[in-house]
Motif scaffolding. Structure first.
Motif, PDB file in Angstrom:
ATOM      1  N   GLU A   1       0.747  -1.267  -0.033  1.00 37.77           N
ATOM      2  CA  GLU A   1      -0.158   0.111  -0.013  1.00 37.77           C
ATOM      3  C   GLU A   1       0.920   1.100  -0.194  1.00 37.77           C
ATOM      4  O   GLU A   1       0.547   2.156  -0.604  1.00 37.77           O
ATOM      5  CB  GLU A   1      -0.929   0.028   1.326  1.00 37.77           C
ATOM      6  CG  GLU A   1      -2.066  -1.028   0.985  1.00 37.77           C
ATOM      7  CD  GLU A   1      -2.616  -1.124   2.370  1.00 37.77           C
ATOM      8  OE1 GLU A   1      -4.059  -1.287   2.256  1.00 37.77           O
ATOM      9  OE2 GLU A   1      -2.203  -1.190   3.388  1.00 37.77           O
ATOM     10  N   ARG A   2       2.138   1.243   0.648  1.00 36.32           N
ATOM     11  CA  ARG A   2       2.792   2.294   0.646  1.00 36.32           C
ATOM     12  C   ARG A   2       3.546   2.553  -0.555  1.00 36.32           C
ATOM     13  O   ARG A   2       3.631   3.660  -1.041  1.00 36.32           O
ATOM     14  CB  ARG A   2       3.854   2.134   1.859  1.00 36.32           C
ATOM     15  CG  ARG A   2       3.348   2.298   3.183  1.00 36.32           C
ATOM     16  CD  ARG A   2       4.221   2.092   4.370  1.00 36.32           C
ATOM     17  NE  ARG A   2       3.808   2.191   5.638  1.00 36.32           N
ATOM     18  CZ  ARG A   2       2.833   3.084   6.274  1.00 36.32           C
ATOM     19  NH1 ARG A   2       2.733   4.292   5.781  1.00 36.32           N
ATOM     20  NH2 ARG A   2       2.371   2.678   7.494  1.00 36.32           N
TER      21      ARG A   2
ATOM     22  N   ILE B   1       5.336  12.938   1.250  1.00 28.20           N
ATOM     23  CA  ILE B   1       4.349  11.557   1.286  1.00 28.20           C
ATOM     24  C   ILE B   1       5.291  10.628   0.668  1.00 28.20           C
ATOM     25  O   ILE B   1       5.339   9.353   1.209  1.00 28.20           O
ATOM     26  CB  ILE B   1       3.103  11.784   0.427  1.00 28.20           C
ATOM     27  CG1 ILE B   1       2.224  12.761   1.180  1.00 28.20           C
ATOM     28  CG2 ILE B   1       2.626  10.524   0.095  1.00 28.20           C
ATOM     29  CD1 ILE B   1       1.026  13.219   0.174  1.00 28.20           C
ATOM     30  N   ILE B   2       6.064  10.726  -0.481  1.00 31.42           N
ATOM     31  CA  ILE B   2       7.027   9.656  -0.996  1.00 31.42           C
ATOM     32  C   ILE B   2       7.953   9.321   0.137  1.00 31.42           C
ATOM     33  O   ILE B   2       8.015   8.049   0.351  1.00 31.42           O
ATOM     34  CB  ILE B   2       7.712  10.156  -2.391  1.00 31.42           C
ATOM     35  CG1 ILE B   2       6.691  10.283  -3.264  1.00 31.42           C
ATOM     36  CG2 ILE B   2       8.896   9.104  -2.405  1.00 31.42           C
ATOM     37  CD1 ILE B   2       7.371  10.855  -4.399  1.00 31.42           C
TER      38      ILE B   2
ATOM     39  N   LEU C   1      12.462   6.774 -10.519  1.00 30.13           N
ATOM     40  CA  LEU C   1      11.673   6.078  -9.225  1.00 30.13           C
ATOM     41  C   LEU C   1      10.384   5.532  -9.642  1.00 30.13           C
ATOM     42  O   LEU C   1       9.794   4.679  -9.487  1.00 30.13           O
ATOM     43  CB  LEU C   1      11.291   7.130  -8.200  1.00 30.13           C
ATOM     44  CG  LEU C   1      10.637   6.737  -7.024  1.00 30.13           C
ATOM     45  CD1 LEU C   1      11.270   5.494  -6.184  1.00 30.13           C
ATOM     46  CD2 LEU C   1      10.403   7.700  -5.952  1.00 30.13           C
ATOM     47  N   LYS C   2       9.764   6.479 -10.644  1.00 32.02           N
ATOM     48  CA  LYS C   2       8.630   6.122 -11.239  1.00 32.02           C
ATOM     49  C   LYS C   2       8.682   4.583 -11.837  1.00 32.02           C
ATOM     50  O   LYS C   2       7.617   3.852 -11.735  1.00 32.02           O
ATOM     51  CB  LYS C   2       8.043   7.321 -12.153  1.00 32.02           C
ATOM     52  CG  LYS C   2       6.585   6.704 -12.949  1.00 32.02           C
ATOM     53  CD  LYS C   2       6.389   7.579 -14.052  1.00 32.02           C
ATOM     54  CE  LYS C   2       4.823   7.191 -14.514  1.00 32.02           C
ATOM     55  NZ  LYS C   2       4.412   8.487 -15.489  1.00 32.02           N
ATOM     56  N   LYS C   3       9.648   4.466 -12.807  1.00 32.68           N
ATOM     57  CA  LYS C   3       9.796   3.252 -13.341  1.00 32.68           C
ATOM     58  C   LYS C   3      10.119   2.011 -12.388  1.00 32.68           C
ATOM     59  O   LYS C   3       9.550   1.022 -12.533  1.00 32.68           O
ATOM     60  CB  LYS C   3      11.006   3.406 -14.435  1.00 32.68           C
ATOM     61  CG  LYS C   3      11.029   3.947 -15.508  1.00 32.68           C
ATOM     62  CD  LYS C   3      12.144   4.225 -16.467  1.00 32.68           C
ATOM     63  CE  LYS C   3      11.995   5.219 -17.566  1.00 32.68           C
ATOM     64  NZ  LYS C   3      13.122   5.378 -18.117  1.00 32.68           N
TER      65      LYS C   3
ATOM     66  N   GLN D   1       3.567   5.622  -5.877  1.00 29.44           N
ATOM     67  CA  GLN D   1       2.939   5.736  -7.065  1.00 29.44           C
ATOM     68  C   GLN D   1       1.961   6.922  -7.205  1.00 29.44           C
ATOM     69  O   GLN D   1       2.133   7.788  -8.443  1.00 29.44           O
ATOM     70  CB  GLN D   1       2.234   4.597  -7.661  1.00 29.44           C
ATOM     71  CG  GLN D   1       1.911   4.698  -9.163  1.00 29.44           C
ATOM     72  CD  GLN D   1       1.297   3.191  -9.376  1.00 29.44           C
ATOM     73  OE1 GLN D   1       0.343   2.951  -8.727  1.00 29.44           O
ATOM     74  NE2 GLN D   1       1.655   2.705 -10.612  1.00 29.44           N
ATOM     75  N   GLU D   2       0.972   7.019  -6.341  1.00 28.86           N
ATOM     76  CA  GLU D   2      -0.058   8.024  -6.533  1.00 28.86           C
ATOM     77  C   GLU D   2       0.819   9.415  -6.362  1.00 28.86           C
ATOM     78  O   GLU D   2       0.391  10.483  -7.189  1.00 28.86           O
ATOM     79  CB  GLU D   2      -1.207   7.915  -5.305  1.00 28.86           C
ATOM     80  CG  GLU D   2      -2.144   9.072  -5.513  1.00 28.86           C
ATOM     81  CD  GLU D   2      -3.132   8.638  -4.308  1.00 28.86           C
ATOM     82  OE1 GLU D   2      -3.880   9.749  -4.097  1.00 28.86           O
ATOM     83  OE2 GLU D   2      -3.258   7.562  -3.878  1.00 28.86           O
ATOM     84  N   ALA D   3       1.642   9.579  -5.349  1.00 31.11           N
ATOM     85  CA  ALA D   3       2.428  10.948  -5.196  1.00 31.11           C
ATOM     86  C   ALA D   3       3.321  11.328  -6.486  1.00 31.11           C
ATOM     87  O   ALA D   3       3.136  12.364  -6.827  1.00 31.11           O
ATOM     88  CB  ALA D   3       3.107  10.907  -4.007  1.00 31.11           C
TER      89      ALA D   3
END
Length: 110
Positions: A6-7, A45-46, A99-101, A12-14
């Protein structure tokens, strides 16, 4: 209590939230305090999500620079007067895509 998965989704959402406003470009970022504040919150948040994960998760994904992410969160939260917007923009351009990848790869595995 939130699971590490979930974290990771929180991260990912951030990242998605950062991209929503960063797409407006560098000039708008430097001119707009609301965008700056929004992006700084998402970076916090990240960092908080990374800080709250188990050490085993960090070890499982060693390519992610967990310590740097957590340390940066601490700077944003506790030493906000030292925040340099030029560095924030570099992070947006250079570090967030990496980080996204990495996060997307983790979520594909799950």
């Amino acid at each position: 209590m939130r699971s590490d998965l979930e974290r990771i989704r929180d991260i990912q959402e951030a990242i998605n939230n950062i991209e929503k406003y960063a797409i407006q470009g560098k000039a708008e970022f430097f001119a707009n305090e609301l965008i700056q504040s929004w992006i700084l919150l998402q970076l916090q948040i990240i960092g908080e999500a990374a800080r709250s994960m188990a050490a085993a998760t960090h070890k499982q994904y060693p390519k992610i620079i967990w310590r740097d992410i957590i340390d940066f969160r601490n700077l944003l939260v506790h030493e906000y007067f030292r925040v340099d917007l030029k560095i924030i923009w570099q992070i947006i351009e250079q570090e967030i895509p990496i980080l996204k990848k990495q996060i997307n790869l983790i979520l594909k595995e799950e």
